[in-house]
Design a protein around this motif. Structure first.
Motif, PDB file in Angstrom:
ATOM      1  N   PRO A   1      -4.274   8.277  -2.677  1.00 24.42           N
ATOM      2  CA  PRO A   1      -4.626   8.563  -1.277  1.00 24.42           C
ATOM      3  C   PRO A   1      -5.104  10.000  -1.086  1.00 24.42           C
ATOM      4  O   PRO A   1      -5.939  10.273  -0.222  1.00 24.42           O
ATOM      5  CB  PRO A   1      -3.333   8.298  -0.507  1.00 24.42           C
ATOM      6  CG  PRO A   1      -2.259   8.257  -1.515  1.00 24.42           C
ATOM      7  CD  PRO A   1      -2.881   7.885  -2.818  1.00 24.42           C
ATOM      8  N   GLN A   2      -4.614  10.899  -1.927  1.00 28.37           N
ATOM      9  CA  GLN A   2      -5.045  12.290  -1.829  1.00 28.37           C
ATOM     10  C   GLN A   2      -6.534  12.416  -2.158  1.00 28.37           C
ATOM     11  O   GLN A   2      -7.279  13.073  -1.442  1.00 28.37           O
ATOM     12  CB  GLN A   2      -4.210  13.135  -2.786  1.00 28.37           C
ATOM     13  CG  GLN A   2      -4.381  14.607  -2.634  1.00 28.37           C
ATOM     14  CD  GLN A   2      -3.397  15.342  -3.531  1.00 28.37           C
ATOM     15  OE1 GLN A   2      -3.084  14.908  -4.634  1.00 28.37           O
ATOM     16  NE2 GLN A   2      -2.908  16.467  -3.042  1.00 28.37           N
TER      17      GLN A   2
ATOM     18  N   GLY B   1      -8.648   9.993   0.475  1.00 28.87           N
ATOM     19  CA  GLY B   1      -8.591  10.361   1.892  1.00 28.87           C
ATOM     20  C   GLY B   1      -8.628   9.141   2.796  1.00 28.87           C
ATOM     21  O   GLY B   1      -7.885   8.178   2.596  1.00 28.87           O
ATOM     22  N   ASP B   2      -9.525   9.157   3.778  1.00 28.85           N
ATOM     23  CA  ASP B   2      -9.634   8.072   4.759  1.00 28.85           C
ATOM     24  C   ASP B   2     -10.081   6.753   4.134  1.00 28.85           C
ATOM     25  O   ASP B   2      -9.954   5.703   4.756  1.00 28.85           O
ATOM     26  CB  ASP B   2     -10.613   8.446   5.874  1.00 28.85           C
ATOM     27  CG  ASP B   2     -10.095   9.572   6.741  1.00 28.85           C
ATOM     28  OD1 ASP B   2      -8.867   9.811   6.741  1.00 28.85           O
ATOM     29  OD2 ASP B   2     -10.911  10.222   7.416  1.00 28.85           O
ATOM     30  N   ARG B   3     -10.611   6.791   2.939  1.00 27.88           N
ATOM     31  CA  ARG B   3     -11.075   5.560   2.280  1.00 27.88           C
ATOM     32  C   ARG B   3      -9.936   4.780   1.638  1.00 27.88           C
ATOM     33  O   ARG B   3     -10.104   3.621   1.283  1.00 27.88           O
ATOM     34  CB  ARG B   3     -12.124   5.894   1.217  1.00 27.88           C
ATOM     35  CG  ARG B   3     -13.369   6.540   1.797  1.00 27.88           C
ATOM     36  CD  ARG B   3     -14.411   6.894   0.753  1.00 27.88           C
ATOM     37  NE  ARG B   3     -13.842   7.653  -0.351  1.00 27.88           N
ATOM     38  CZ  ARG B   3     -14.097   7.411  -1.648  1.00 27.88           C
ATOM     39  NH1 ARG B   3     -14.921   6.452  -1.997  1.00 27.88           N
ATOM     40  NH2 ARG B   3     -13.546   8.147  -2.580  1.00 27.88           N
ATOM     41  N   PHE B   4      -8.760   5.401   1.478  1.00 25.48           N
ATOM     42  CA  PHE B   4      -7.652   4.746   0.792  1.00 25.48           C
ATOM     43  C   PHE B   4      -7.255   3.416   1.450  1.00 25.48           C
ATOM     44  O   PHE B   4      -7.171   2.396   0.775  1.00 25.48           O
ATOM     45  CB  PHE B   4      -6.434   5.680   0.707  1.00 25.48           C
ATOM     46  CG  PHE B   4      -5.232   5.042   0.074  1.00 25.48           C
ATOM     47  CD1 PHE B   4      -5.196   4.803  -1.299  1.00 25.48           C
ATOM     48  CD2 PHE B   4      -4.143   4.667   0.826  1.00 25.48           C
ATOM     49  CE1 PHE B   4      -4.095   4.219  -1.899  1.00 25.48           C
ATOM     50  CE2 PHE B   4      -3.030   4.078   0.242  1.00 25.48           C
ATOM     51  CZ  PHE B   4      -3.008   3.842  -1.129  1.00 25.48           C
ATOM     52  N   VAL B   5      -7.015   3.433   2.747  1.00 29.25           N
ATOM     53  CA  VAL B   5      -6.549   2.220   3.435  1.00 29.25           C
ATOM     54  C   VAL B   5      -7.566   1.080   3.345  1.00 29.25           C
ATOM     55  O   VAL B   5      -7.214  -0.020   2.918  1.00 29.25           O
ATOM     56  CB  VAL B   5      -6.144   2.516   4.896  1.00 29.25           C
ATOM     57  CG1 VAL B   5      -5.854   1.228   5.656  1.00 29.25           C
ATOM     58  CG2 VAL B   5      -4.923   3.435   4.923  1.00 29.25           C
ATOM     59  N   PRO B   6      -8.840   1.287   3.709  1.00 26.41           N
ATOM     60  CA  PRO B   6      -9.772   0.156   3.608  1.00 26.41           C
ATOM     61  C   PRO B   6      -9.996  -0.314   2.171  1.00 26.41           C
ATOM     62  O   PRO B   6     -10.144  -1.513   1.925  1.00 26.41           O
ATOM     63  CB  PRO B   6     -11.063   0.658   4.242  1.00 26.41           C
ATOM     64  CG  PRO B   6     -10.927   2.106   4.407  1.00 26.41           C
ATOM     65  CD  PRO B   6      -9.473   2.444   4.355  1.00 26.41           C
TER      66      PRO B   6
ATOM     67  N   ARG C   1       0.832  -1.205   0.000  1.00 28.63           N
ATOM     68  CA  ARG C   1       0.000   0.000   0.000  1.00 28.63           C
ATOM     69  C   ARG C   1       0.869   1.259   0.000  1.00 28.63           C
ATOM     70  O   ARG C   1       0.598   2.210  -0.729  1.00 28.63           O
ATOM     71  CB  ARG C   1      -0.927  -0.011   1.212  1.00 28.63           C
ATOM     72  CG  ARG C   1      -1.889   1.151   1.261  1.00 28.63           C
ATOM     73  CD  ARG C   1      -2.778   1.115   2.492  1.00 28.63           C
ATOM     74  NE  ARG C   1      -2.007   1.260   3.712  1.00 28.63           N
ATOM     75  CZ  ARG C   1      -1.970   0.361   4.688  1.00 28.63           C
ATOM     76  NH1 ARG C   1      -2.661  -0.762   4.623  1.00 28.63           N
ATOM     77  NH2 ARG C   1      -1.238   0.570   5.761  1.00 28.63           N
TER      78      ARG C   1
END
Length: 115
Positions: A55-56, A59-64, A44
Motif C-alpha cells: 500500500p505504501q 498509494g491510492d491504487r492499492f484498494v482498487p 486486504r
C-alpha cells in the motif's frame, strides 16, 4: 433436511462469499454482496499488514487493485495469508504495477541490515 443437502447449500453460500458465485436461493443478494465486500476488506487489511510496502508503494491504487485481484483470485483452501500476500505482490509485478523487488526483499522474514 439431509446432511448432503445442507452441505450443498453451505458450499453454494461459500462460493457466493469467496469465489464470486451467485447468492443461493433464500439469501438476499444485497446482503451477500455486503458480506463479500467485508470479507475482501478484511483480506486486504491482512495483506497490507503482512506486506506494508504494497500500500505504501501503490498509494491510492492499492484498494482498487486489490479489489480486482480478490475478485479474480479467491483465496484457495490451504493457502496461508502470507502466501496470499505474496501471490498478490507477484500479480502486481506481472502486471507492471509494482517494481520488481530486490533479491533480499523477497526473503520472507528477513530484515535488511546496514553495515
Amino acid at each position: 433436511m439431509s446432511r448432503e443437502r445442507l452441505a450443498a447449500q453451505q458450499a453454494e453460500l461459500l462460493r457466493a462469499l469467496l469465489a464470486g458465485g451467485a447468492a443461493p436461493a433464500g439469501f438476499d443478494p444485497g446482503r451477500v454482496e455486503v458480506e463479500v465486500r467485508a470479507l475482501r476488506a478484511k483480506r486486504r487489511r491482512i495483506v497490507a499488514y503482512l506486506r506494508p510496502e504494497l500500500p505504501q508503494e501503490l498509494g491510492d491504487r492499492f484498494v482498487p487493485l486489490f479489489t480486482e485481484y480478490a475478485a479474480t483470485h479467491p483465496r484457495e483452501e490451504g493457502v496461508r495469508m502470507r502466501q496470499d500476500a505474496e501471490n498478490f505482490a507477484n500479480w502486481l509485478t506481472a502486471r507492471g504495477e509494482l517494481k520488481r523487488p530486490r533479491w533480499w526483499q523477497r526473503l520472507p522474514g528477513r530484515a535488511v541490515r546496514a553495515r
